[in-house]
Design an enzyme around this catalytic site. Sequence first.
Site, PDB file in Angstrom:
ATOM      1  N   THR A  41       0.796  -1.216   0.000  1.00 29.60           N
ATOM      2  CA  THR A  41       0.000   0.000   0.000  1.00 29.60           C
ATOM      3  C   THR A  41       0.837   1.277   0.000  1.00 29.60           C
ATOM      4  OG1 THR A  41      -1.426   1.351   1.428  1.00 29.60           O
ATOM      5  CG2 THR A  41      -0.178  -0.361   2.519  1.00 29.60           C
ATOM      6  N   LYS A  46       2.157  -3.225   7.200  1.00 31.96           N
ATOM      7  CA  LYS A  46       2.291  -3.511   5.764  1.00 31.96           C
ATOM      8  C   LYS A  46       3.748  -3.411   5.302  1.00 31.96           C
ATOM      9  CE  LYS A  46      -1.987  -4.237   4.163  1.00 31.96           C
ATOM     10  NZ  LYS A  46      -2.394  -5.245   3.182  1.00 31.96           N
ATOM     11  N   TYR A  90      -1.158   0.394  10.924  1.00 41.47           N
ATOM     12  CA  TYR A  90      -1.488  -0.272   9.652  1.00 41.47           C
ATOM     13  C   TYR A  90      -0.307  -0.176   8.682  1.00 41.47           C
ATOM     14  CZ  TYR A  90      -3.494  -0.834   4.977  1.00 41.47           C
ATOM     15  OH  TYR A  90      -3.725  -1.226   3.672  1.00 41.47           O
TER      16      TYR A  90
HETATM   17  P1  NAP Z   1     -11.360  -4.712   2.626  1.00 40.43           P
HETATM   18  O1  NAP Z   1     -12.571  -4.356   1.854  1.00 40.43           O
HETATM   19  O2  NAP Z   1     -11.191  -4.184   4.001  1.00 40.43           O
HETATM   20  O3  NAP Z   1     -11.272  -6.310   2.665  1.00 40.43           O
HETATM   21  C1  NAP Z   1     -10.365  -6.971   3.494  1.00 40.43           C
HETATM   22  C2  NAP Z   1     -10.835  -8.395   3.691  1.00 40.43           C
HETATM   23  O4  NAP Z   1      -9.906  -9.051   4.571  1.00 40.43           O
HETATM   24  C3  NAP Z   1     -12.202  -8.517   4.336  1.00 40.43           C
HETATM   25  O5  NAP Z   1     -13.025  -9.312   3.513  1.00 40.43           O
HETATM   26  C4  NAP Z   1     -11.919  -9.213   5.652  1.00 40.43           C
HETATM   27  O6  NAP Z   1     -12.859 -10.171   6.020  1.00 40.43           O
HETATM   28  C5  NAP Z   1     -10.630  -9.951   5.370  1.00 40.43           C
HETATM   29  N1  NAP Z   1      -9.960 -10.281   6.625  1.00 40.43           N
HETATM   30  C6  NAP Z   1      -9.695  -9.448   7.654  1.00 40.43           C
HETATM   31  N2  NAP Z   1      -9.129 -10.124   8.671  1.00 40.43           N
HETATM   32  C7  NAP Z   1      -9.039 -11.425   8.275  1.00 40.43           C
HETATM   33  C8  NAP Z   1      -8.553 -12.593   8.880  1.00 40.43           C
HETATM   34  N3  NAP Z   1      -8.053 -12.583  10.120  1.00 40.43           N
HETATM   35  N4  NAP Z   1      -8.602 -13.733   8.188  1.00 40.43           N
HETATM   36  C9  NAP Z   1      -9.139 -13.779   6.946  1.00 40.43           C
HETATM   37  N5  NAP Z   1      -9.632 -12.688   6.308  1.00 40.43           N
HETATM   38  C10 NAP Z   1      -9.582 -11.513   6.968  1.00 40.43           C
HETATM   39  O7  NAP Z   1     -10.033  -4.296   1.825  1.00 40.43           O
HETATM   40  P2  NAP Z   1      -9.875  -3.945   0.255  1.00 40.43           P
HETATM   41  O8  NAP Z   1     -10.157  -2.500   0.071  1.00 40.43           O
HETATM   42  O9  NAP Z   1     -10.546  -4.967  -0.561  1.00 40.43           O
HETATM   43  O10 NAP Z   1      -8.296  -4.090   0.107  1.00 40.43           O
HETATM   44  C11 NAP Z   1      -7.707  -5.350  -0.191  1.00 40.43           C
HETATM   45  C12 NAP Z   1      -6.262  -5.355   0.286  1.00 40.43           C
HETATM   46  O11 NAP Z   1      -5.538  -4.308  -0.355  1.00 40.43           O
HETATM   47  C13 NAP Z   1      -6.077  -5.115   1.773  1.00 40.43           C
HETATM   48  O12 NAP Z   1      -4.970  -5.891   2.183  1.00 40.43           O
HETATM   49  C14 NAP Z   1      -5.710  -3.649   1.889  1.00 40.43           C
HETATM   50  O13 NAP Z   1      -4.935  -3.413   3.034  1.00 40.43           O
HETATM   51  C15 NAP Z   1      -4.931  -3.455   0.612  1.00 40.43           C
HETATM   52  N6  NAP Z   1      -4.966  -2.128   0.016  1.00 40.43           N
HETATM   53  C16 NAP Z   1      -6.159  -1.540  -0.229  1.00 40.43           C
HETATM   54  C17 NAP Z   1      -6.193  -0.301  -0.854  1.00 40.43           C
HETATM   55  C18 NAP Z   1      -7.499   0.380  -1.159  1.00 40.43           C
HETATM   56  O14 NAP Z   1      -7.461   1.581  -1.452  1.00 40.43           O
HETATM   57  N7  NAP Z   1      -8.620  -0.329  -1.168  1.00 40.43           N
HETATM   58  C19 NAP Z   1      -4.992   0.319  -1.233  1.00 40.43           C
HETATM   59  C20 NAP Z   1      -3.790  -0.338  -0.976  1.00 40.43           C
HETATM   60  C21 NAP Z   1      -3.787  -1.580  -0.365  1.00 40.43           C
HETATM   61  P3  NAP Z   1     -14.239  -9.787   6.694  1.00 40.43           P
HETATM   62  O15 NAP Z   1     -15.146  -9.600   5.525  1.00 40.43           O
HETATM   63  O16 NAP Z   1     -14.473 -10.970   7.512  1.00 40.43           O
HETATM   64  O17 NAP Z   1     -14.027  -8.544   7.498  1.00 40.43           O
HETATM   65  N1  GDD Z   2     -12.262   7.323   6.826  1.00 38.17           N
HETATM   66  C1  GDD Z   2     -12.361   8.658   6.930  1.00 38.17           C
HETATM   67  N2  GDD Z   2     -13.481   9.186   7.485  1.00 38.17           N
HETATM   68  N3  GDD Z   2     -11.356   9.415   6.454  1.00 38.17           N
HETATM   69  C2  GDD Z   2     -11.491  10.764   6.530  1.00 38.17           C
HETATM   70  C3  GDD Z   2     -12.620  11.360   7.079  1.00 38.17           C
HETATM   71  C4  GDD Z   2     -13.663  10.541   7.609  1.00 38.17           C
HETATM   72  O1  GDD Z   2     -14.672  10.989   8.108  1.00 38.17           O
HETATM   73  N4  GDD Z   2     -12.475  12.704   6.978  1.00 38.17           N
HETATM   74  C5  GDD Z   2     -11.299  12.927   6.392  1.00 38.17           C
HETATM   75  N5  GDD Z   2     -10.687  11.749   6.126  1.00 38.17           N
HETATM   76  C6  GDD Z   2      -9.362  11.597   5.504  1.00 38.17           C
HETATM   77  C7  GDD Z   2      -8.414  10.686   6.284  1.00 38.17           C
HETATM   78  O2  GDD Z   2      -7.833  11.397   7.391  1.00 38.17           O
HETATM   79  C8  GDD Z   2      -7.398  10.349   5.188  1.00 38.17           C
HETATM   80  O3  GDD Z   2      -6.439  11.357   5.071  1.00 38.17           O
HETATM   81  C9  GDD Z   2      -8.253  10.341   3.917  1.00 38.17           C
HETATM   82  O4  GDD Z   2      -9.498  10.971   4.257  1.00 38.17           O
HETATM   83  C10 GDD Z   2      -8.543   8.952   3.360  1.00 38.17           C
HETATM   84  O5  GDD Z   2      -9.019   8.136   4.419  1.00 38.17           O
HETATM   85  P1  GDD Z   2      -9.583   6.657   4.131  1.00 38.17           P
HETATM   86  O6  GDD Z   2     -10.613   6.706   3.081  1.00 38.17           O
HETATM   87  O7  GDD Z   2      -9.958   6.081   5.450  1.00 38.17           O
HETATM   88  O8  GDD Z   2      -8.360   5.911   3.473  1.00 38.17           O
HETATM   89  P2  GDD Z   2      -6.797   5.866   3.830  1.00 38.17           P
HETATM   90  O9  GDD Z   2      -6.075   6.681   2.807  1.00 38.17           O
HETATM   91  O10 GDD Z   2      -6.558   6.151   5.249  1.00 38.17           O
HETATM   92  O11 GDD Z   2      -6.478   4.323   3.613  1.00 38.17           O
HETATM   93  C11 GDD Z   2      -6.981   3.615   2.478  1.00 38.17           C
HETATM   94  O12 GDD Z   2      -6.038   3.669   1.437  1.00 38.17           O
HETATM   95  C12 GDD Z   2      -4.796   3.029   1.712  1.00 38.17           C
HETATM   96  C13 GDD Z   2      -3.914   3.227   0.475  1.00 38.17           C
HETATM   97  O13 GDD Z   2      -3.307   4.481   0.503  1.00 38.17           O
HETATM   98  C14 GDD Z   2      -7.273   2.180   2.919  1.00 38.17           C
HETATM   99  O14 GDD Z   2      -7.949   1.515   1.877  1.00 38.17           O
HETATM  100  C15 GDD Z   2      -5.991   1.430   3.221  1.00 38.17           C
HETATM  101  O15 GDD Z   2      -6.288   0.063   3.454  1.00 38.17           O
HETATM  102  C16 GDD Z   2      -5.066   1.569   2.004  1.00 38.17           C
HETATM  103  O16 GDD Z   2      -3.858   0.873   2.230  1.00 38.17           O
END
Ligand code: NAP
Ligand code: GDD
Length: 325
Positions: free
Chosen positions: A126, A155, A151
């Site tokens: 990430t 990672k 977090y």
């Molecule tokens: P997500 O929607 O939070 O999905 C994460 C999944 O992991 C959930 O289905 C959760 O299961 C499962 N999980 C959590 N703890 C577990 C455990 N102990 N054993 C088995 N499964 C478990 O995340 P996502 O947005 O799809 O992201 C996928 C991956 O990419 C994550 O590793 C995240 O950190 C990484 N990532 C995401 C972003 C982004 O912007 N979305 C960016 C960079 C990296 P439950 O359904 O049971 O909670």
């Molecule tokens: N969640 C949330 N809720 N974020 C807020 C809010 C609020 O009410 N208001 C402002 N923010 C700001 C957070 O402080 C952060 O700077 C930004 O919005 C994005 O927050 P999130 O959407 O929670 O995502 P993230 O950037 O912290 O993390 C996500 O992206 C990562 C990749 O850069 C997650 O998907 C991580 O799992 C992932 O690795």
Amino acid sequence: MSKTALVTGILGQDGPYLAKLLLEKGYKVYGLMRRYSNPNYSNLDYVGVTNEVDFVEGDMTDEASILNLVRMLQPTEVYNLAAQSFVKASFEQAKVTTEVNSLGVLHFLNAIKFSSPTTKFYQASTSEMFGLQHTNGYQDENTPFHPRSPYGVSKVYAYWLSVNYRESYGLFTCNGILFNHESPIRGKQFVTRKITDGVARIKLGLAKELRLGNLDAKRDWGFAGDYVEAMYLMLQQDRPGDYVIGTGEDHTVRDFVEAAFKSVGISDWKKYVVIDPQYKRPAEVPALKAKPDKAKRVLNWKTKVSFEELVEMMVKADLKRYGGK
Ligand code: NAP
Ligand code: GDD
């Protein structure tokens, strides 16, 4: 013989999009899920692949269950998407975040090393690992890490362990360093979906305000459906490697709010938004912007959905969910 993939995090956001892509390519897809009394298949239903995935039970924190699955399935590819992925929660639940995000990866890599060494491994790394670091305003594969949350720290461990098992034991491991990617099935705690859900409710008269934290944070937001293609492509290369995946464009949270309200015809958005300190973090990542040149050059990958299209897609889906047009 057809390829098999084990996808962890199958019920999350990325799991369903990736499963769809792999199924279209002829893979047999196993989806790892924890044991539930009532599993929630709604994201897989939304993407339309619930009945095509073979579900297997296990938990990232349970070493034996991971080892058994890898030994039994001998998958061609493992896509490790499972994580405690909400940055804010990692400050309050640092231990469980580490157990899932760091030790879970150790469990998988050992399982592959000992019982299925030709299995290719994708690690969901990430942009949060970069934290405060940048290279002339961007982050790429050479930018150092300075994570700002438990977090991000968890990672970084998983990233380096994946690199280390590649270098030490010759495993085919790839880190996809993905920047924020969103979709209509993004969890509602994350800021984009919180905004689009809130805007839909305000538009339909179901809510009066939207409470948010830091509006100045900048993120590089893309569409999850585009990003799972990059995951797949990484594992199809002759050699394993690590890739930054993003759009190369950044926007503030404020920009996202404004665009979401604008898409439903509301221009005076400020009267609906309340700044609430409970949504701020002990340490913030102020700005993330990818330089995905390596992915373009080696994988021939680039994002297709623009920022405006993404916002509109998410708002429309939320309006539809609440019965609006
Ligand atoms: P997500 O929607 O939070 O999905 C994460 C999944 O992991 C959930 O289905 C959760 O299961 C499962 N999980 C959590 N703890 C577990 C455990 N102990 N054993 C088995 N499964 C478990 O995340 P996502 O947005 O799809 O992201 C996928 C991956 O990419 C994550 O590793 C995240 O950190 C990484 N990532 C995401 C972003 C982004 O912007 N979305 C960016 C960079 C990296 P439950 O359904 O049971 O909670
Ligand atoms: N969640 C949330 N809720 N974020 C807020 C809010 C609020 O009410 N208001 C402002 N923010 C700001 C957070 O402080 C952060 O700077 C930004 O919005 C994005 O927050 P999130 O959407 O929670 O995502 P993230 O950037 O912290 O993390 C996500 O992206 C990562 C990749 O850069 C997650 O998907 C991580 O799992 C992932 O690795």
